[in-house]
Structure formats: C-alpha cells, structure tokens
Design a protein around this motif. Structure first.
Motif, short mmCIF file in Angstrom:
data_model
loop_
_atom_site.label_atom_id
_atom_site.label_comp_id
_atom_site.label_asym_id
_atom_site.label_seq_id
_atom_site.Cartn_x
_atom_site.Cartn_y
_atom_site.Cartn_z
N LEU A 55 66.52 52.79 -57.33
CA LEU A 55 66.42 53.81 -56.29
C LEU A 55 65.28 53.39 -55.36
O LEU A 55 64.22 53.00 -55.84
N TYR A 56 65.51 53.48 -54.04
CA TYR A 56 64.45 53.06 -53.11
C TYR A 56 64.69 53.65 -51.73
O TYR A 56 65.72 53.40 -51.11
N ASP A 57 63.75 54.43 -51.26
CA ASP A 57 63.77 54.99 -49.92
C ASP A 57 62.57 54.42 -49.16
O ASP A 57 61.46 54.94 -49.24
N SER A 459 61.05 42.06 -49.55
CA SER A 459 62.23 42.77 -49.07
C SER A 459 62.00 44.27 -49.14
O SER A 459 61.32 44.76 -50.04
N GLU A 460 62.56 45.00 -48.16
CA GLU A 460 62.46 46.46 -48.12
C GLU A 460 63.81 47.08 -47.79
O GLU A 460 63.96 47.85 -46.85
N LYS A 461 64.84 46.75 -48.57
CA LYS A 461 66.18 47.27 -48.34
C LYS A 461 66.41 48.53 -49.17
O LYS A 461 66.14 48.55 -50.36
N ALA A 462 66.92 49.56 -48.53
CA ALA A 462 67.17 50.83 -49.23
C ALA A 462 68.15 50.65 -50.37
O ALA A 462 69.10 49.86 -50.28
N VAL A 463 67.90 51.36 -51.45
CA VAL A 463 68.80 51.37 -52.61
C VAL A 463 69.14 52.83 -52.91
O VAL A 463 68.26 53.62 -53.25
N THR A 464 70.42 53.18 -52.73
CA THR A 464 70.87 54.55 -52.95
C THR A 464 71.86 54.59 -54.10
O THR A 464 72.97 54.09 -53.96
N PRO A 465 71.49 55.14 -55.23
CA PRO A 465 72.42 55.16 -56.37
C PRO A 465 73.55 56.15 -56.15
O PRO A 465 73.39 57.15 -55.45
N PRO A 466 74.72 55.90 -56.72
CA PRO A 466 75.82 56.86 -56.63
C PRO A 466 75.53 58.09 -57.47
O PRO A 466 74.62 58.09 -58.30
N ASP A 467 76.29 59.12 -57.28
CA ASP A 467 76.18 60.34 -58.08
C ASP A 467 76.56 60.00 -59.52
O ASP A 467 77.68 59.58 -59.79
N PRO A 468 75.64 60.16 -60.47
CA PRO A 468 75.97 59.79 -61.86
C PRO A 468 77.14 60.61 -62.42
O PRO A 468 77.82 60.15 -63.34
N ALA A 469 77.39 61.79 -61.87
CA ALA A 469 78.51 62.59 -62.36
C ALA A 469 79.85 61.96 -61.99
O ALA A 469 80.88 62.28 -62.60
N GLN A 470 79.84 61.05 -61.00
CA GLN A 470 81.07 60.41 -60.55
C GLN A 470 81.21 58.98 -61.03
O GLN A 470 82.25 58.36 -60.85
N PHE A 471 80.16 58.45 -61.66
CA PHE A 471 80.19 57.05 -62.07
C PHE A 471 80.84 56.90 -63.43
O PHE A 471 80.58 57.68 -64.35
N ARG A 472 81.69 55.88 -63.56
CA ARG A 472 82.32 55.57 -64.83
C ARG A 472 82.33 54.06 -65.04
O ARG A 472 82.45 53.30 -64.06
N ILE A 473 82.21 53.62 -66.27
CA ILE A 473 82.38 52.23 -66.61
C ILE A 473 83.81 52.08 -67.08
O ILE A 473 84.26 52.77 -68.02
N SER A 474 84.54 51.18 -66.47
CA SER A 474 85.97 51.03 -66.77
C SER A 474 86.19 50.50 -68.18
O SER A 474 85.43 49.65 -68.67
N ALA A 475 87.23 50.98 -68.82
CA ALA A 475 87.60 50.48 -70.14
C ALA A 475 88.19 49.10 -70.02
O ALA A 475 88.73 48.71 -68.97
N ALA A 476 88.09 48.34 -71.09
CA ALA A 476 88.66 46.99 -71.10
C ALA A 476 90.17 47.07 -70.92
O ALA A 476 90.83 47.96 -71.48
N PRO A 477 90.78 46.16 -70.14
CA PRO A 477 92.23 46.19 -69.94
C PRO A 477 92.99 45.91 -71.22
O PRO A 477 92.49 45.28 -72.13
#
Length: 477
Positions: A55-57, A459-477
C-alpha cells in the motif's frame, strides 16, 4: 540480548511479492478474512499473504528510503516501492544509520555487526543454550568498507554489543553491551548485566556505565527489588534501547535533566525508561516502573491528553528531535508484552501501542493503536522488538517487528504506506524437524533522501490494493 535472541521461529508459511496492483492484497489487520482462505487477522498469522510494498499513497506519505536487516543477514536500503537500493553485510539484526551531522558530513555510513562468536559462560541464559554474541562491530561506508571497529579492545576481547549504538558529536561512539558476572545478592550465580561503553575512534573504552550499580535508582520498592534479585533468568533488566537525548526545548528552558549529551535507555523486563546524566552517571529522569492501570478487561483508553498508563515491555524510546512535529516529547513503542516485577496486568485480547508522551507532565498526548486505523486493538500487535519514529510531515513510521511489517500512519491513524518483509530467516524446528520461516524485523528506520550519495535512484509509484472482500486466489485447474 544477543543477535536474534528475541527470535521465535514461526511455522512455515507461503508468501508472494506484491509488485503490482493486482498482487497488493495484504491489508493491515483482517486482510484476507473475506477471501475464505484464512480465519484470522494478520496478527494471527495467515498462511498466505503478499510481501513487499502492499500500500502506498505518495501524496500523503513522507517519501524516503527505509533501512533494515532481514533474516538473511543483509542490511538493505529500500525505496518506498520496496526496490532494494543498496546493501551491506550484517552478522546480526541491528543495522543503524549514522547521521552525517555527527559524522563529519559522511553520507551512507551504517553501524553493523561484523562478526559473532559463541559466548562464554552463557548457558546461564534459559532458552539460549548456544548464545551467539557480537564479537566485533563496526562502521561501514557506502562502499561497504570498514572504517571503524570495536571488539578487540573491549573487555574480554569481544564487544558483546546488543540492540543499540550511537555516534556522538565528539566522534566517539556509545555502545550498549552485555557483561556476564556475579552480583552479590542475586539468585543467579552469574547475571547478564547491561553496560554502556563510550568508545573512541581507536576502539578504546573511555567511559562506562554498569546497570547493576544503579539498582536503587530504578524506582523499585523493597519488595520489587527482592523479585529482581530473585529473577528466574539472568537477563534481569534486558535493556533494549540506547539513545542520545539530543537538543530539546526542556533543556533550553533550564531543565538540566534533559541535557543534550545525556543518554536515554529503557528496560524491557523491568518496564521503565530512564535518562542517565553523562557527567555523574546518575539517573536524573525516569518513567515507570509504576503506572496506573490501563485496562478494563482487554480495553485500553484512547482519549488524549491523559496521564501515562500501563506500559509493558516497551522498545525504542527516544526524544523526538527538534526539527520534527512533537519535538521534545518522548516517542515509544509500547508492546504490551509480558514484563515487570511483578508482571504487569496487560489486556488478554489487546494490542500494542505507539505513545507520544510529554516527559515533564507525564501525559500521553498522542497514540496509535489498531483502533486508530478502524480495526480491533489486537490487529496491531508485537509483543517484542519493534520501533516508531516521527517524520517531518507529521506522520509516524512504525515497525511492527514480530510480523515483519513496516508502515506509516498520519496523525489521524490512516495508513499511507505499508511493507511486509520478504527476506525471512529460514531455519529448522528443533523438535519437529520442519522448516521454519521467520519474517520479524528488529528495527526498521526511515532514511532521508539526502542521507545517500547524489544520484541514488528511487521510485515513488502509488500502490493501491484491491478490496480484500473481492479478492480470490484461483483454484488449480
């Protein structure tokens, strides 16, 4: 404490680098709760979370470099995006920048441990059967060349430095060290005592201060002093911090206790912070070991200002320098860990705090806790190690040491930068034989851009994390 003696190997867990927006998932506290992959907040150690800058503002953060030593014995200077900028070898975990203002204007110099050795007579320390000590410490320049060292001329031929050190305006260096020796009246046949050496550029001790010679000045009642002398461990004080007081408004107003050349230290195991008068060696100011109760079953008061309440197992106490917001006040990481003679009452479900204290009124004038960022108190927790520093824009840099998390908060508690240590100490559990990974960081430090040689990139590039409630790690195919 010796190198890594506060380490507690953690179970093996999987991490991944957070190098882009889609990967920057870890949020302070209850980061992946909604994903269904974990059932607790970060302080409860989920098995999966990203490392690096999460996270970085840049508009709200104080932009700088950051210095820390990882578990791989490398002291790294990183930029706010987590990119390594420079490295030095460090045999322990206490790397510390040296201020060019007291170092002849030299840029990019650090204190590190050059060499460790097996301590002699150290089986007296429970849980440290093979206690490593700092044999030689030194100052490295930007190119990694050793330009000063201490150890060969130390008592016993080993520096035995632990936790802290500081360069003085006169060119000498104060070193916090251990001394193993018997003390009359103590239960332990030998005690792991804390000493302070002032060492000249030739590596010679020119002044020393021994903690056990000042027991009566630490504020213990007779009953408490009996507990100290009968401590079940040899490391009865565990001094974990040493700072030069520095110029301040209290001394300018005539309060000689805060003379700029005096030394401030704190004892983790005994729950007090104190200032040593450099001329007499006497304790001239102290906070603790007695405090008002801070808890009503797991809840700490947060209103400020208020009288100082129960501090326990604190770290990194120091006077905020003159040119920073809050100058003259004391800033300390209050771990709320188990400590004290007798042990302090701390919340069973509480967290740690960073406290800014008026050292004359003994009032808390600002604090940070998990609630400051809209989360439960226990979401911010490090019962050992850790640090906090005030920044020029009024933000506060915090090292939540045991989880290896560095972050920066505004005065109102908003997190505007966050980084998770990707450089773990890898080992093996002595009981199960399983591999262990420990990401703890003893001390992270903000480093001004002007500290490094000109042209050093960042470097000073903004880092905006996604909403953790919407993030998922995909299951293996």
């Amino acid at each position: 404490m010796t190198p890594f003696s506060e380490s507690n190997p953690a179970p093996t867990r999987t991490r991944f680098h957070a190098s882009g927006l889609a990967k920057n998932v870890r949020r302070h506290a209850a980061y992946l709760l909604a994903s269904g992959l974990v059932a607790a907040a970060v302080s409860a150690a989920p098995s999966i979370y990203p490392t690096g800058t999460t996270l970085y503002d840049p508009a709200r953060a104080y932009n700088s470099f950051v210095l820390f030593t990882g578990g791989d014995n490398v002291a790294r200077l990183i930029d706010m995006n987590g990119n390594p900028v420079h490295e030095w070898k460090d045999a322990a975990s206490h790397s510390t920048l040296i201020d060019p203002a007291v170092n002849g204007g030299k840029l990019g110099h650090v204190f590190v441990t050059l060499e460790t050795a097996e301590g002699q007579g150290t089986s007296l320390v429970p849980g440290q059967i093979n206690r490593r000590i700092a044999k030689t410490i030194g100052e490295l320049d930007w190119e990694g060349k050793t330009v000063w060292r201490f150890g060969e001329k130390a008592p016993g031929g080993a520096a035995q430095q632990h936790h802290d050190w500081a360069r003085l305006p006169n060119g000498n260096t104060v070193v916090l060290a251990n001394r193993v020796h018997p003390i009359k009246g103590f239960k332990q046949p030998q005690v792991l005592d804390d000493v302070i050496y002032e060492v000249n550029p030739a590596g010679e001790v020119v002044w020393r201060w021994v903690a056990s010679e000042h027991l009566q000045a630490f504020g213990f009642t007779p009953a408490e002093l009996k507990l100290v002398r009968n401590a079940p461990i040899a490391d009865y004080l565990h001094v974990n911090n040493l700072k030069v007081v520095g110029p301040n408004r209290w001394f300018a107003a005539g309060d000689k206790r805060f003379a700029p050349g005096n030394l401030l230290f704190d004892s983790r195991n005994a729950n007090f912070i104190a200032i040593i008068d450099r001329k007499s060696g006497k304790i001239v100011w102290r906070l603790g070991p007695h405090y008002a109760d801070a808890t009503l079953e797991g809840q700490l008061p947060r209103q400020v200002p208020r009288p100082v309440d129960q501090i326990s197992a604190q770290h990194d106490a120091h006077i905020i320098p003159e040119d920073l917001p809050g100058a003259g006040n004391l800033l300390v990481f209050d771990n709320q860990g188990v400590a004290g003679y007798p042990p302090a009452a701390v919340p069973r479900t509480g967290g740690s705090r960073v406290l800014e204290i008026d050292p004359v009124k003994n009032e808390i004038v600002w604090q940070y806790s998990g609630e400051s960022s809209g989360e439960p108190a226990w979401s911010f927790r490090s019962t050992h190690i850790s640090a906090a520093r005030r920044l020029p824009n009024g933000n506060t840099f915090i090292d939540e040491g045991q989880s290896g998390r560095l972050f920066q908060v505004t005065p109102g508690g908003d997190i505007v930068w966050e980084y998770v240590n990707p450089y773990a100490k890898v080992g093996k559990d002595p009981v199960t034989g399983k591999a262990t990974i420990n990401r703890q960081l003893y001390r992270g430090q903000p480093v001004p851009y002007a500290w490094v040689p000109a042209g050093t990139p960042h470097s000073e590039k903004a880092v905006t994390p996604p909403d953790p409630a919407q993030f998922r790690i995909s299951a293996a195919p």
